[in-house]
Scaffold this motif. Sequence first.
Motif, PDB file in Angstrom:
ATOM      1  N   LYS A 213       0.862  -1.184   0.000  1.00  9.98           N
ATOM      2  CA  LYS A 213       0.000   0.000   0.000  1.00  9.98           C
ATOM      3  C   LYS A 213       0.895   1.229   0.000  1.00  9.98           C
ATOM      4  O   LYS A 213       1.619   1.456   0.974  1.00  9.98           O
ATOM      5  CB  LYS A 213      -0.921  -0.020   1.229  1.00  9.98           C
ATOM      6  N   PRO A 214       0.855   2.046  -1.064  1.00  9.28           N
ATOM      7  CA  PRO A 214       0.057   1.854  -2.283  1.00  9.28           C
ATOM      8  C   PRO A 214       0.601   0.690  -3.120  1.00  9.28           C
ATOM      9  O   PRO A 214       1.781   0.380  -3.091  1.00  9.28           O
ATOM     10  CB  PRO A 214       0.225   3.186  -3.021  1.00  9.28           C
ATOM     11  N   GLU A 215      -0.292   0.087  -3.889  1.00  5.53           N
ATOM     12  CA  GLU A 215       0.091  -1.039  -4.732  1.00  5.53           C
ATOM     13  C   GLU A 215       0.987  -0.562  -5.874  1.00  5.53           C
ATOM     14  O   GLU A 215       0.739   0.472  -6.487  1.00  5.53           O
ATOM     15  CB  GLU A 215      -1.164  -1.701  -5.304  1.00  5.53           C
ATOM     16  N   ILE A 216       2.062  -1.321  -6.124  1.00  4.79           N
ATOM     17  CA  ILE A 216       2.904  -1.058  -7.287  1.00  4.79           C
ATOM     18  C   ILE A 216       3.129  -2.394  -8.005  1.00  4.79           C
ATOM     19  O   ILE A 216       2.611  -3.427  -7.580  1.00  4.79           O
ATOM     20  CB  ILE A 216       4.254  -0.414  -6.898  1.00  4.79           C
ATOM     21  N   HIS A 217       3.908  -2.391  -9.070  1.00  6.04           N
ATOM     22  CA  HIS A 217       4.211  -3.636  -9.766  1.00  6.04           C
ATOM     23  C   HIS A 217       5.693  -3.675 -10.112  1.00  6.04           C
ATOM     24  O   HIS A 217       6.429  -2.687  -9.927  1.00  6.04           O
ATOM     25  CB  HIS A 217       3.331  -3.821 -11.002  1.00  6.04           C
ATOM     26  N   LEU A 218       6.129  -4.802 -10.609  1.00  2.00           N
ATOM     27  CA  LEU A 218       7.544  -5.002 -10.902  1.00  2.00           C
ATOM     28  C   LEU A 218       8.068  -3.972 -11.905  1.00  2.00           C
ATOM     29  O   LEU A 218       9.215  -3.525 -11.808  1.00  2.00           O
ATOM     30  CB  LEU A 218       7.769  -6.416 -11.419  1.00  2.00           C
ATOM     31  N   GLY A 219       7.235  -3.579 -12.862  1.00  2.00           N
ATOM     32  CA  GLY A 219       7.663  -2.556 -13.812  1.00  2.00           C
ATOM     33  C   GLY A 219       8.005  -1.250 -13.124  1.00  2.00           C
ATOM     34  O   GLY A 219       8.991  -0.578 -13.470  1.00  2.00           O
ATOM     35  N   ASP A 220       7.200  -0.870 -12.131  1.00  2.00           N
ATOM     36  CA  ASP A 220       7.502   0.342 -11.357  1.00  2.00           C
ATOM     37  C   ASP A 220       8.860   0.213 -10.674  1.00  2.00           C
ATOM     38  O   ASP A 220       9.662   1.155 -10.684  1.00  2.00           O
ATOM     39  CB  ASP A 220       6.422   0.575 -10.294  1.00  2.00           C
ATOM     40  N   LEU A 221       9.107  -0.940 -10.064  1.00  2.00           N
ATOM     41  CA  LEU A 221      10.364  -1.148  -9.352  1.00  2.00           C
ATOM     42  C   LEU A 221      11.548  -1.094 -10.320  1.00  2.00           C
ATOM     43  O   LEU A 221      12.587  -0.489 -10.003  1.00  2.00           O
ATOM     44  CB  LEU A 221      10.336  -2.497  -8.619  1.00  2.00           C
ATOM     45  N   LEU A 222      11.422  -1.702 -11.484  1.00  2.27           N
ATOM     46  CA  LEU A 222      12.502  -1.651 -12.473  1.00  2.27           C
ATOM     47  C   LEU A 222      12.816  -0.210 -12.867  1.00  2.27           C
ATOM     48  O   LEU A 222      13.996   0.162 -13.015  1.00  2.27           O
ATOM     49  CB  LEU A 222      12.123  -2.463 -13.703  1.00  2.27           C
ATOM     50  N   ARG A 223      11.794   0.598 -13.027  1.00  2.00           N
ATOM     51  CA  ARG A 223      12.029   2.007 -13.385  1.00  2.00           C
ATOM     52  C   ARG A 223      12.710   2.746 -12.242  1.00  2.00           C
ATOM     53  O   ARG A 223      13.592   3.592 -12.474  1.00  2.00           O
ATOM     54  CB  ARG A 223      10.711   2.677 -13.771  1.00  2.00           C
ATOM     55  N   MET A 224      12.320   2.473 -10.990  1.00  2.00           N
ATOM     56  CA  MET A 224      12.978   3.101  -9.840  1.00  2.00           C
ATOM     57  C   MET A 224      14.454   2.734  -9.812  1.00  2.00           C
ATOM     58  O   MET A 224      15.322   3.582  -9.553  1.00  2.00           O
ATOM     59  CB  MET A 224      12.312   2.648  -8.544  1.00  2.00           C
ATOM     60  N   ILE A 225      14.750   1.459 -10.067  1.00  2.00           N
ATOM     61  CA  ILE A 225      16.139   1.005 -10.057  1.00  2.00           C
ATOM     62  C   ILE A 225      16.920   1.678 -11.183  1.00  2.00           C
ATOM     63  O   ILE A 225      18.054   2.136 -11.003  1.00  2.00           O
ATOM     64  CB  ILE A 225      16.205  -0.530 -10.191  1.00  2.00           C
ATOM     65  N   GLY A 226      16.308   1.751 -12.362  1.00  2.00           N
ATOM     66  CA  GLY A 226      16.971   2.376 -13.496  1.00  2.00           C
ATOM     67  C   GLY A 226      17.284   3.841 -13.273  1.00  2.00           C
ATOM     68  O   GLY A 226      18.315   4.350 -13.731  1.00  2.00           O
ATOM     69  N   GLU A 227      16.406   4.539 -12.562  1.00  2.00           N
ATOM     70  CA  GLU A 227      16.593   5.965 -12.311  1.00  2.00           C
ATOM     71  C   GLU A 227      17.580   6.239 -11.180  1.00  2.00           C
ATOM     72  O   GLU A 227      18.242   7.278 -11.166  1.00  2.00           O
ATOM     73  CB  GLU A 227      15.250   6.613 -11.964  1.00  2.00           C
ATOM     74  N   GLY A 228      17.692   5.274 -10.246  1.00  2.00           N
ATOM     75  CA  GLY A 228      18.419   5.581  -9.022  1.00  2.00           C
ATOM     76  C   GLY A 228      19.730   4.861  -8.808  1.00  2.00           C
ATOM     77  O   GLY A 228      20.395   5.098  -7.795  1.00  2.00           O
ATOM     78  N   ALA A 258      17.944  -2.866 -17.641  1.00  2.00           N
ATOM     79  CA  ALA A 258      17.134  -4.087 -17.555  1.00  2.00           C
ATOM     80  C   ALA A 258      17.518  -5.049 -18.676  1.00  2.00           C
ATOM     81  O   ALA A 258      17.511  -4.686 -19.851  1.00  2.00           O
ATOM     82  CB  ALA A 258      15.652  -3.748 -17.636  1.00  2.00           C
ATOM     83  N   CYS A 259      17.862  -6.271 -18.301  1.00  3.49           N
ATOM     84  CA  CYS A 259      18.215  -7.278 -19.297  1.00  3.49           C
ATOM     85  C   CYS A 259      16.978  -7.680 -20.086  1.00  3.49           C
ATOM     86  O   CYS A 259      15.903  -7.906 -19.499  1.00  3.49           O
ATOM     87  CB  CYS A 259      18.819  -8.507 -18.622  1.00  3.49           C
ATOM     88  N   GLU A 260      17.122  -7.809 -21.369  1.00  2.00           N
ATOM     89  CA  GLU A 260      15.997  -8.204 -22.227  1.00  2.00           C
ATOM     90  C   GLU A 260      15.853  -9.717 -22.177  1.00  2.00           C
ATOM     91  O   GLU A 260      16.095 -10.429 -23.156  1.00  2.00           O
ATOM     92  CB  GLU A 260      16.233  -7.682 -23.647  1.00  2.00           C
ATOM     93  N   TYR A 261      15.466 -10.174 -21.012  1.00  2.00           N
ATOM     94  CA  TYR A 261      15.411 -11.616 -20.722  1.00  2.00           C
ATOM     95  C   TYR A 261      14.162 -11.896 -19.892  1.00  2.00           C
ATOM     96  O   TYR A 261      13.916 -11.231 -18.882  1.00  2.00           O
ATOM     97  CB  TYR A 261      16.661 -12.038 -19.950  1.00  2.00           C
ATOM     98  N   PHE A 262      13.406 -12.898 -20.318  1.00  2.00           N
ATOM     99  CA  PHE A 262      12.181 -13.271 -19.623  1.00  2.00           C
ATOM    100  C   PHE A 262      12.172 -14.787 -19.415  1.00  2.00           C
ATOM    101  O   PHE A 262      12.215 -15.545 -20.393  1.00  2.00           O
ATOM    102  CB  PHE A 262      10.945 -12.873 -20.432  1.00  2.00           C
ATOM    103  N   HIS A 263      12.119 -15.180 -18.151  1.00  2.00           N
ATOM    104  CA  HIS A 263      11.919 -16.604 -17.854  1.00  2.00           C
ATOM    105  C   HIS A 263      10.442 -16.775 -17.536  1.00  2.00           C
ATOM    106  O   HIS A 263       9.951 -16.289 -16.507  1.00  2.00           O
ATOM    107  CB  HIS A 263      12.780 -17.049 -16.676  1.00  2.00           C
ATOM    108  N   VAL A 264       9.723 -17.455 -18.448  1.00  2.00           N
ATOM    109  CA  VAL A 264       8.264 -17.539 -18.361  1.00  2.00           C
ATOM    110  C   VAL A 264       7.866 -19.013 -18.357  1.00  2.00           C
ATOM    111  O   VAL A 264       7.667 -19.622 -19.408  1.00  2.00           O
ATOM    112  CB  VAL A 264       7.595 -16.813 -19.549  1.00  2.00           C
ATOM    113  N   PRO A 265       7.737 -19.621 -17.188  1.00  2.00           N
ATOM    114  CA  PRO A 265       7.446 -21.063 -17.124  1.00  2.00           C
ATOM    115  C   PRO A 265       6.057 -21.388 -17.665  1.00  2.00           C
ATOM    116  O   PRO A 265       5.056 -20.864 -17.170  1.00  2.00           O
ATOM    117  CB  PRO A 265       7.534 -21.377 -15.628  1.00  2.00           C
ATOM    118  N   ILE A 266       5.989 -22.257 -18.670  1.00  2.00           N
ATOM    119  CA  ILE A 266       4.681 -22.693 -19.170  1.00  2.00           C
ATOM    120  C   ILE A 266       4.283 -24.029 -18.557  1.00  2.00           C
ATOM    121  O   ILE A 266       3.122 -24.309 -18.343  1.00  2.00           O
ATOM    122  CB  ILE A 266       4.638 -22.779 -20.713  1.00  2.00           C
TER     123      ILE A 266
END
Length: 369
Positions: A213-228, A258-266
């Motif tokens: 609270k407030p709710e955020i998502h992983l994309g928000d965190l990645l942007r914070m890391i990239g900026e800071g 951010a690495c252009e890498y996605f591990h997406v288990p199917i």
Amino acid sequence: MNGLNKSVYIETFGCQMNKSDSEHMLGLLEDIGYLQTSEIAGADLMILNTCAIREGAEDKVYSYLGYWRKLKESKPGSMIAVGGCVAQDTGQQLVKRAPYVDVVFGTHNLHRLPDLVLEARKTGKPLVEVFQELPDDLPEVPVIRQSDISAWVSIIYGCDYNCTYCIVPYVRGREKSRAPASILKEIDELAQAGYKEVTLLGQNVTAYGHDLKPEIHLGDLLRMIGEGSSLNRVRFITGHPRDLRAEIIDAVADVESACEYFHVPIQAGDDRTLRRMARGYNVDFYRRLVDKIRTRIPEAAITSDLIVGFPGETENEFMNTVSLVEEICFDSCNTAAYSPRPHTPAANWEQQVPEPEKYERLRFLNQVV
């Protein structure tokens, strides 16, 4: 320091989260005077950090402990501790079977390890402490990292899904995200120390932030890391396809580090098998997700996890998985034969696929992958 001039050896089984946990164990124990050794012979404290994801995990633990018992007997005053997912699952039963173990601790009370070691050393009696849930306020604990270049940073613990084959929710609990300020502080310290790469960890890392609270998502965190931070590379593992929202994909595309890498288990390429696994999506959903990634980031690497021989899986359903692998052209895949685990519905289902058939399917799939 209560453990001055004492040494600790840690053997780690399993996933990256366990490896990260072991680094935190080293940090915690250094505070009471235990220093890491790479030689188990002569260690004052031997810790087995266990994994329960595969069948036979307990047998592997007791096999190691049988050997460690001899080492303990050869050095009076030395101690054995067992942590991780097998310890979380078995608790008191572990000491009943291996009474020479001094400390058993679970996945939710890692921060209590120094107190448990000191108490067991003082009393000379086995001590078992397993919490059923993580503390409401996640404690920040010290860490001794095993690399000077790349670091693990846990951002969320547990998993809210209930896949019918998976023991993780039972031994790791429900999802609980760390506060972004704590994560950013840790990453800033890593960058200042000269680290070049950070891997964000979670049993379901793509669910990060939904419980905050407030709710955020992983994309928000990645942007914070990239900026800071001045890190060169940031990646994340492992997640669930349903939680890999477009905003996360956009952040990976936009954030330079951010690495252009996605591990997406199917897990399976057949709709009926996915329903019975309770994965919450179908093959078409997964195809569209991969299309989203490749449309937004054409050069992205995509990897996955696959299970063969799930109870009731037919030959045709298995071949649907093979066909999907050929269609998607993953950069790599982790493959495994289905392994029945306690506390999971699928372990008790009829139509278990015979072991020889499971491993023949695994061999075939590995040739395709």
